[in-house]
Write a protein that holds these residues in place. Structure first.
Motif, PDB file in Angstrom:
ATOM      1  N   LYS A   1      -6.129  -3.606   6.182  1.00 49.73           N
ATOM      2  CA  LYS A   1      -7.298  -2.795   5.804  1.00 49.73           C
ATOM      3  C   LYS A   1      -8.419  -3.666   5.252  1.00 49.73           C
ATOM      4  O   LYS A   1      -8.171  -4.524   4.391  1.00 49.73           O
ATOM      5  CB  LYS A   1      -6.895  -1.784   4.722  1.00 49.73           C
TER       6      LYS A   1
ATOM      7  N   HIS B   1      -1.287   2.338  -5.201  1.00 50.31           N
ATOM      8  CA  HIS B   1      -1.028   3.720  -5.628  1.00 50.31           C
ATOM      9  C   HIS B   1       0.363   4.087  -5.139  1.00 50.31           C
ATOM     10  O   HIS B   1       0.933   3.364  -4.319  1.00 50.31           O
ATOM     11  CB  HIS B   1      -2.064   4.698  -5.064  1.00 50.31           C
TER      12      HIS B   1
ATOM     13  N   THR C   1      -6.689   3.887  -2.027  1.00 54.59           N
ATOM     14  CA  THR C   1      -6.554   2.463  -1.711  1.00 54.59           C
ATOM     15  C   THR C   1      -7.688   1.596  -2.280  1.00 54.59           C
ATOM     16  O   THR C   1      -7.451   0.579  -2.912  1.00 54.59           O
ATOM     17  CB  THR C   1      -6.492   2.287  -0.179  1.00 54.59           C
TER      18      THR C   1
ATOM     19  N   ASP D   1       0.848  -1.189   0.000  1.00 54.90           N
ATOM     20  CA  ASP D   1       0.000   0.000   0.000  1.00 54.90           C
ATOM     21  C   ASP D   1       0.893   1.252   0.000  1.00 54.90           C
ATOM     22  O   ASP D   1       1.750   1.397   0.860  1.00 54.90           O
ATOM     23  CB  ASP D   1      -0.896  -0.028   1.249  1.00 54.90           C
ATOM     24  N   GLN D   2       0.680   2.116  -0.994  1.00 57.16           N
ATOM     25  CA  GLN D   2       1.497   3.322  -1.204  1.00 57.16           C
ATOM     26  C   GLN D   2       2.950   2.985  -1.574  1.00 57.16           C
ATOM     27  O   GLN D   2       3.866   3.778  -1.325  1.00 57.16           O
ATOM     28  CB  GLN D   2       1.453   4.264   0.017  1.00 57.16           C
TER      29      GLN D   2
ATOM     30  N   HIS E   1       2.188   8.424   4.933  1.00 58.44           N
ATOM     31  CA  HIS E   1       1.305   9.536   5.309  1.00 58.44           C
ATOM     32  C   HIS E   1       1.908  10.364   6.436  1.00 58.44           C
ATOM     33  O   HIS E   1       1.852  11.580   6.421  1.00 58.44           O
ATOM     34  CB  HIS E   1      -0.058   9.006   5.771  1.00 58.44           C
TER      35      HIS E   1
ATOM     36  N   HIS F   1      -1.686  10.858  -1.211  1.00 57.78           N
ATOM     37  CA  HIS F   1      -1.832  10.431  -2.601  1.00 57.78           C
ATOM     38  C   HIS F   1      -3.263  10.700  -3.031  1.00 57.78           C
ATOM     39  O   HIS F   1      -4.068  11.135  -2.216  1.00 57.78           O
ATOM     40  CB  HIS F   1      -1.502   8.945  -2.704  1.00 57.78           C
TER      41      HIS F   1
ATOM     42  N   ASP G   1       1.967   2.552   3.717  1.00 59.88           N
ATOM     43  CA  ASP G   1       1.019   3.659   3.545  1.00 59.88           C
ATOM     44  C   ASP G   1       0.939   4.537   4.793  1.00 59.88           C
ATOM     45  O   ASP G   1       1.037   5.758   4.697  1.00 59.88           O
ATOM     46  CB  ASP G   1      -0.373   3.117   3.192  1.00 59.88           C
TER      47      ASP G   1
HETATM   48 ZN   LIG Z   1      -3.073   6.054   1.841  1.00 62.16          ZN
END
Ligand SMILES: [Zn+2]
Length: 542
Positions: free
Chosen positions: A162, A352, A79, A39-40, A308, A483, A304
């Motif tokens: 998640k 992403h 996401t 993630d990210q 962040h 993002h 992620d």
């Molecule tokens: Zn994110």
């Protein structure tokens, strides 16, 4: 139900002539395929830290086919949207997942991309505070579903910290999906998948894996420490908070409570916990143990959270990536033992990318910014101006940019006119590059950004106006980064295929993340839907 073999026996010639990809499918398919999502996970992490990887990522980079220009081809790089694409092979305009959330009933009702009030949470602990989750809002079936259709004995699962990562990666109706409850530190599911959790998962939950880190903190590992200093890894505390290692977990409370489990979820040990769940799942559900190919989607979420909070250039990110590299080695070694060496295949990618901290961009001589008081004022004044030009007494737009169609009808106005007026006003704010109207996005065009917004547009879910912010601009005040834009830093992700039947190599041609499911389907000789948006990459992997 058709299996690979009887497609061949019924239609050998037609298959051979019309679908060259099937010819190149291996003699026998992998017993297990995995889609692993970071993630990210920005694409440049593979280059920047490639030399430092010693584990699973190193193995993938050295033995896999590396697609160096893999991009998401939708505008809202979030996401839910990314996982929807990776799980199904369809753009949001077909799979319906246009954001992590959206509104329905003309903007009046908020919808989470995996929210489903018709199901119940299924837990070990008994209680769960959130809204139950399922794949209900997904409008198409995905790779896991195609595998189940080909042979119902195929076992298919999605797991993540998640909910949206676990659920959307596993299509519509897999055998199971498990995600993390940050209140209890346990994994849960919903009645869409299970009436009761499998007993092995209850046992695993009761072991309280996170508990071993209670009263400890997250500190930088020796591996990461030893490659510092590096010019591209900086202590990125722009006066926001006391930001340096070690990071304590939870509040000052004598027992693990939700503050502890929540903080734990943002440390790399959460990725280790998820990897442990993957191993238990593979062992207990006997994934990859027979000739019918099974599927496991795993989405690692910690890169992620770290991105962040601390940004892509932080020591925290370096530490998180190096640890993930070693967790993946552990998982791959386990699969070699459990499933067999060269009996499984994996695609590694991201949902992403992410923007560097705007402050860091500025510090290194590049343009970048975040939402400030002036931007907020500009956006706020627009509402008044809009009312002055159209007419007072109505809420024309609801929840941002959903047009109030009842008000539009009552006043006998045209939707297009109001969209165009709103767009023009918004575009007068300096932080906004362009506003796309629903009317515009109903038709395709050759324009690059138009295409990304078009791919993200779903009638009845998308708002009437979609904002394209300026490049290198993070539309949030406060701290950290994120993002969600259509720019390269958000669309460009790693894509590496490795394992059974895949030879090493590098492909620099641009490909899309939507291509992954159909490529796996082709590898397995599966009947995928003809209208899928992705293209088969197998021919490029030679
Ligand atoms: Zn994110």
């Amino acid at each position: 139900m058709k299996t690979i073999r009887n497609i061949f026996t019924i239609l050998p010639l037609v298959v051979l002539l019309s679908s060259p990809t099937l010819v190149s499918a291996p003699e026998s398919s992998p017993k297990l395929i995995l889609t692993i999502v970071i993630d990210q996970g920005r694409a440049d992490y593979m280059d920047r830290f490639g030399k430092e990887f010693k584990g699973g990522l190193k193995w993938m980079l050295e033995n896999g086919t590396v697609f160096s220009e893999a991009h998401h081809a939708h505008a809202v790089t979030a996401t839910g949207v990314g996982h929807g694409v990776l799980g199904t092979g369809y753009y949001p305009r077909h799979n319906g997942v246009i954001g992590n959330s959206w509104y329905r009933n003309e903007g009046s009702e908020a919808i989470n991309c995996v929210g489903d009030s018709s199901v119940r949470p299924v837990t070990t602990a008994g209680d769960f505070k959130g809204i139950p989750r399922s794949s209900r809002n997904l409008k198409v079936r995905g790779l896991a579903d195609w595998m189940e259709e080909a042979d119902p004995a195929s076992k298919t699962y999605g797991i993540s910290r998640k909910d949206r990562g676990a659920i959307l990666l596993a299509g519509k109706d897999p055998d199971g999906a498990f995600w993390y409850d940050s209140d209890t530190g346990q994994f849960l599911s919903s009645t869409h998948y299970y009436e009761h959790l499998p007993e092995w998962l209850n046992e695993f939950n009761r072991e309280d894996y996170p508990g071993q880190f209670f009263a400890k903190s997250w500190d930088i590992a020796e591996d990461a420490q030893s490659v510092l200093p590096r010019e591209d890894v900086v202590q990125s505390d722009y006066g926001w908070f006391n930001n340096e290692f070690p990071h304590p977990l939870g509040n000052a409370y004598p027992y693990p409570d939700s503050s502890f489990y929540n903080d734990f979820g943002g440390t790399p040990m959460m990725d280790a916990y998820l990897m442990e769940l993957a191993k238990r799942l593979v062992a207990n559900e006997a994934l990859g143990k027979d000739e019918i190919t099974d599927y496991l989607g795993i989405s690692f979420s910690v890169v992620d959270s770290v991105g962040h909070t601390w940004g892509p250039n932080s020591p925290e990110m370096l530490d998180t990536l190096l640890r993930l590299d070693s967790y993946l080695e552990d998982l791959f070694t386990f699969l070699d033992q459990q499933v067999g060496r060269d009996e499984w295949a994996v695609a590694l990618t991201a949902d992403h990318g992410g923007l560097e901290l705007p402050e860091y961009l500025n510090e290194t001589g590049r343009s970048g910014g975040r939402l400030d008081q002036q931007d907020i004022a500009c956006l706020q004044q627009l509402g008044e101006e809009f009312d002055r030009s159209v007419g007072d007494g109505e809420d024309w737009f609801v929840n941002g940019y959903y047009l109030n169609h009842t008000a539009v009808g009552r006043n006998n106005l045209r939707r297009e006119d109001l969209e165009n007026r709103g767009a023009k006003l918004l575009e007068s704010c300096s932080a906004i590059r362009k506003v796309w109207t629903r009317t515009e996005l109903e038709s395709p065009s050759d324009d690059y950004f138009h295409t990304l917004f078009f791919n993200n547009y779903f009638p009845g879910r998308s708002p009437n106006l979609m904002i394209q912010w300026e490049e290198n601009f993070y539309p949030s005040a406060g701290t950290g980064t994120g993002h969600g834009s259509p720019y390269r830093y958000d669309t460009h992700v790693p894509l590496i295929f490795a394992g059974k039947g895949i030879t090493g190599g590098r492909v620099d041609e641009r490909v899309e993340t939507v291509d992954i499911p159909i490529t796996f389907a082709s590898m397995l000789g599966l009947d995928a839907p003809a209208d899928v948006d992705g293209k088969n990459l197998l021919a490029k992997m030679k």
